[in-house]
Write an enzyme that holds these catalytic residues in place. Sequence first.
Site, PDB file in Angstrom:
ATOM      1  N   GLY A 219       0.801  -2.996   1.355  1.00  0.00           N
ATOM      2  CA  GLY A 219       0.278  -3.041  -0.025  1.00  0.00           C
ATOM      3  C   GLY A 219       0.591  -1.490  -0.729  1.00  0.00           C
ATOM      4  O   GLY A 219       1.269  -0.530  -0.069  1.00  0.00           O
ATOM      5  N   ILE A 220       0.371  -1.276  -1.943  1.00  0.00           N
ATOM      6  CA  ILE A 220       0.559  -0.092  -2.657  1.00  0.00           C
ATOM      7  C   ILE A 220      -0.519   0.832  -2.140  1.00  0.00           C
ATOM      8  O   ILE A 220      -1.763   0.481  -1.740  1.00  0.00           O
ATOM      9  CB  ILE A 220       0.522  -0.400  -4.207  1.00  0.00           C
ATOM     10  CG1 ILE A 220       1.042   0.476  -4.814  1.00  0.00           C
ATOM     11  CG2 ILE A 220      -1.141  -0.713  -4.713  1.00  0.00           C
ATOM     12  CD1 ILE A 220       1.576   0.227  -6.490  1.00  0.00           C
ATOM     13  N   GLY A 221      -0.273   2.286  -2.255  1.00  0.00           N
ATOM     14  CA  GLY A 221      -0.987   3.165  -1.861  1.00  0.00           C
ATOM     15  C   GLY A 221      -0.730   3.905  -0.582  1.00  0.00           C
ATOM     16  O   GLY A 221       0.346   3.480   0.217  1.00  0.00           O
ATOM     17  N   ALA A 222      -1.363   4.950  -0.352  1.00  0.00           N
ATOM     18  CA  ALA A 222      -0.704   5.786   0.619  1.00  0.00           C
ATOM     19  C   ALA A 222      -1.002   5.423   1.974  1.00  0.00           C
ATOM     20  O   ALA A 222       0.098   5.466   2.868  1.00  0.00           O
ATOM     21  CB  ALA A 222      -1.489   7.317   0.737  1.00  0.00           C
ATOM     22  N   ILE A 223      -1.885   4.589   2.364  1.00  0.00           N
ATOM     23  CA  ILE A 223      -2.096   3.877   3.883  1.00  0.00           C
ATOM     24  C   ILE A 223      -1.158   3.188   4.317  1.00  0.00           C
ATOM     25  O   ILE A 223      -0.993   3.334   5.308  1.00  0.00           O
ATOM     26  CB  ILE A 223      -3.724   3.682   3.964  1.00  0.00           C
ATOM     27  CG1 ILE A 223      -4.714   5.147   3.642  1.00  0.00           C
ATOM     28  CG2 ILE A 223      -3.929   2.995   5.103  1.00  0.00           C
ATOM     29  CD1 ILE A 223      -6.023   4.832   3.852  1.00  0.00           C
ATOM     30  N   GLU A 242       5.502  -7.504  -1.029  1.00  0.00           N
ATOM     31  CA  GLU A 242       5.917  -7.323  -2.398  1.00  0.00           C
ATOM     32  C   GLU A 242       6.537  -6.101  -2.690  1.00  0.00           C
ATOM     33  O   GLU A 242       7.537  -6.083  -3.717  1.00  0.00           O
ATOM     34  CB  GLU A 242       4.845  -7.460  -3.391  1.00  0.00           C
ATOM     35  CG  GLU A 242       4.117  -6.372  -3.568  1.00  0.00           C
ATOM     36  CD  GLU A 242       2.705  -6.722  -4.186  1.00  0.00           C
ATOM     37  OE1 GLU A 242       2.140  -7.694  -4.205  1.00  0.00           O
ATOM     38  OE2 GLU A 242       2.251  -5.655  -5.114  1.00  0.00           O
ATOM     39  N   GLY A 340      -0.771  -7.754  -5.581  1.00  0.00           N
ATOM     40  CA  GLY A 340      -0.763  -8.742  -4.686  1.00  0.00           C
ATOM     41  C   GLY A 340      -1.539  -8.772  -3.432  1.00  0.00           C
ATOM     42  O   GLY A 340      -1.430  -9.609  -2.486  1.00  0.00           O
TER      43      GLY A 340
HETATM   44  N1  COA Z   1     -15.385   6.350  -5.277  1.00  0.00           N
HETATM   45  C1  COA Z   1     -14.911   7.331  -6.309  1.00  0.00           C
HETATM   46  N2  COA Z   1     -13.583   7.628  -5.998  1.00  0.00           N
HETATM   47  C2  COA Z   1     -12.808   6.994  -5.271  1.00  0.00           C
HETATM   48  C3  COA Z   1     -13.343   6.145  -4.495  1.00  0.00           C
HETATM   49  C4  COA Z   1     -14.606   5.809  -4.473  1.00  0.00           C
HETATM   50  N3  COA Z   1     -14.808   4.958  -3.482  1.00  0.00           N
HETATM   51  N4  COA Z   1     -12.131   5.521  -3.580  1.00  0.00           N
HETATM   52  C5  COA Z   1     -10.912   6.335  -4.216  1.00  0.00           C
HETATM   53  N5  COA Z   1     -11.398   7.255  -5.267  1.00  0.00           N
HETATM   54  C6  COA Z   1     -10.720   8.065  -6.011  1.00  0.00           C
HETATM   55  C7  COA Z   1      -9.730   8.939  -4.984  1.00  0.00           C
HETATM   56  O1  COA Z   1     -10.443  10.132  -5.029  1.00  0.00           O
HETATM   57  C8  COA Z   1      -8.465   9.332  -6.136  1.00  0.00           C
HETATM   58  O2  COA Z   1      -8.904   9.790  -7.368  1.00  0.00           O
HETATM   59  P1  COA Z   1      -7.816  11.297  -7.739  1.00  0.00           P
HETATM   60  O3  COA Z   1      -6.617  10.330  -8.321  1.00  0.00           O
HETATM   61  O4  COA Z   1      -8.330  11.566  -8.910  1.00  0.00           O
HETATM   62  O5  COA Z   1      -7.230  11.822  -6.579  1.00  0.00           O
HETATM   63  C9  COA Z   1      -8.198   7.742  -6.704  1.00  0.00           C
HETATM   64  O6  COA Z   1      -9.478   6.814  -6.578  1.00  0.00           O
HETATM   65  C10 COA Z   1      -7.207   6.805  -5.885  1.00  0.00           C
HETATM   66  O7  COA Z   1      -7.641   7.051  -4.425  1.00  0.00           O
HETATM   67  P2  COA Z   1      -6.584   6.921  -3.315  1.00  0.00           P
HETATM   68  O8  COA Z   1      -7.411   6.700  -2.008  1.00  0.00           O
HETATM   69  O9  COA Z   1      -5.676   8.328  -3.317  1.00  0.00           O
HETATM   70  O10 COA Z   1      -5.482   5.732  -3.762  1.00  0.00           O
HETATM   71  P3  COA Z   1      -4.279   4.933  -2.980  1.00  0.00           P
HETATM   72  O11 COA Z   1      -3.031   5.764  -3.969  1.00  0.00           O
HETATM   73  O12 COA Z   1      -4.288   5.378  -1.644  1.00  0.00           O
HETATM   74  O13 COA Z   1      -4.355   3.749  -3.518  1.00  0.00           O
HETATM   75  C11 COA Z   1      -5.889   1.711  -4.180  1.00  0.00           C
HETATM   76  C12 COA Z   1      -5.453   2.650  -3.236  1.00  0.00           C
HETATM   77  C13 COA Z   1      -6.945   0.840  -3.758  1.00  0.00           C
HETATM   78  C14 COA Z   1      -5.995   2.331  -5.554  1.00  0.00           C
HETATM   79  C15 COA Z   1      -4.486   0.945  -4.262  1.00  0.00           C
HETATM   80  O14 COA Z   1      -4.266   0.464  -3.060  1.00  0.00           O
HETATM   81  C16 COA Z   1      -4.787  -0.408  -5.212  1.00  0.00           C
HETATM   82  O15 COA Z   1      -4.387  -0.296  -6.332  1.00  0.00           O
HETATM   83  N6  COA Z   1      -4.849  -1.494  -4.642  1.00  0.00           N
HETATM   84  C17 COA Z   1      -5.094  -2.613  -5.453  1.00  0.00           C
HETATM   85  C18 COA Z   1      -3.636  -3.581  -5.636  1.00  0.00           C
HETATM   86  C19 COA Z   1      -3.185  -3.971  -4.263  1.00  0.00           C
HETATM   87  O16 COA Z   1      -3.908  -3.719  -3.251  1.00  0.00           O
HETATM   88  N7  COA Z   1      -2.136  -4.429  -4.173  1.00  0.00           N
HETATM   89  C20 COA Z   1      -1.269  -4.758  -2.976  1.00  0.00           C
HETATM   90  C21 COA Z   1      -0.008  -5.242  -2.988  1.00  0.00           C
HETATM   91  S1  COA Z   1       0.901  -4.092  -3.734  1.00  0.00           S
END
Ligand code: COA
Length: 435
Positions: A219-223, A242, A340
């Site tokens: 999925g999207i995101g660093a992990i 996707e 997705g």
């Molecule tokens: N409370 C407050 N802030 C939080 C938080 C929480 N529980 N968890 C994360 N954050 C903040 C982080 O500090 C970061 O802030 P910054 O941009 O100011 O640094 C921001 O939210 C993003 O968090 P991060 O862990 O860096 O996100 P990521 O790039 O790893 O992406 C999602 C994680 C969840 C945002 C991303 O996976 C997503 O959009 N998912 C939904 C769609 C999806 O899963 N699609 C899958 C198929 S592509």
Amino acid sequence: MIHDYSNRIVNPEKAVEIVKSDDRVYLHANSCYPELLVKALCDRYNDLNNVEICHLTSFTKAPYVNPEMTGHFRHNALFTGNNVRKAVQEGRADFTPIFLSEIPLLLESGKFPIDVCFLHLSMPDAHGYCSFGVSNECSKIAAENSRVIVAQLNKKMPRVLGDNFIHIDKIDYIVECDIELPELPMVDPNMPKEERAVYRKIAENISMLIKDGDTLQMGIGAIPDAVLPYLREKNDLGIHTEMFSDSLIDLIELGVVNGDRKSLLPGKVVSSFVIGTKKLFDYIDDNSLIEFRTSKFVNDPFTIARNDNMISINSCIEVDITGQVCADSIGHKIYSGFGGQVDFIRGSARSKNGKPIMAFASTAKENTISKIKPYLTPGAGVTTSRGDVHYVITEYGVADLFGKNLRQRAELLINIAHPNFRDELTEKAKELKYL
Ligand code: COA
């Protein structure tokens, strides 16, 4: 047969004259963002009122959300990227919650009519077909259901194979260009050492669940992306996802990813877009390994489930101790979208020996916030329901919630929360009668 389209070639200013007030304009997403057309359209803002601009992710300038555009343009985000997030959060742009697999159905239903579709494509091949390049997602279906199609044809847009083409004769206005695509490395190269160590532990925990011959979605995101370097010892992995990024190239070149054991489209990396750098764009150019299809196919949970041993890896903002997942907002503030996530969680749950995984660091904001919560933050939406969630993974371990009652879930999730928050979570869980 080469088709003469010279009479449809115009400059960007002329091309965007087709847009009228009250129209809905759909934009090609990700690195296919049609920047020249968008700029020309926004330059005309004084002539236009109430034009809706909708799209999935993009990460370059989005001038239509600038405050001075209010009344002229209004953005409708089908996924909220960083370039429009502030406008959505300030109420100057809209957000539509929708599963990526269902955007094609919406576009085909006639309930969301598109007046003008702006695309960013490859040059036509000898038979007149232009590739949707590095991002197909829903743009092909948007184009097929749009009243007018305007396309930027770019000499630098890769020709990516699959159900990823449109014939030049279908395009009403054409702007030719020769420009680099916007790049976005998925993992921040400047990530601090401590954070990198946390990601490494999470990736190790995920990789324990992945077996030779499995098919993966990242999925999207660093992990989800961080796990790839930890799979170098595996064999015969397949990809049905996707999106993917640069990190996949190494695994393909090492022979770890070959798709040999896939039950659906063996030998193919099935996807619908990439987010990454020029290295990746060059890699997928005319590469027969890569099969781009629309989200209607790639994200359909029933299609996903046809892949045996399907592993989906997604991430989130927070999870409550019953297993409800919020991935698209921070409290009431919209951060991204469904994308997705649910499509793949459901598809992999239904796949033979499939495993839906939700993986995230146990804390946010330099260890001040636990991402495992007694209950979701007020205003947070449920992205993945507690009925859908199976494996939850942090740097502290793996919680398998499938078939577990609320008491067991609370215990398992508290065990993988950051130690600093475990006592507080236990107390709350008792207060809420989960424990
Ligand atoms: N409370 C407050 N802030 C939080 C938080 C929480 N529980 N968890 C994360 N954050 C903040 C982080 O500090 C970061 O802030 P910054 O941009 O100011 O640094 C921001 O939210 C993003 O968090 P991060 O862990 O860096 O996100 P990521 O790039 O790893 O992406 C999602 C994680 C969840 C945002 C991303 O996976 C997503 O959009 N998912 C939904 C769609 C999806 O899963 N699609 C899958 C198929 S592509």
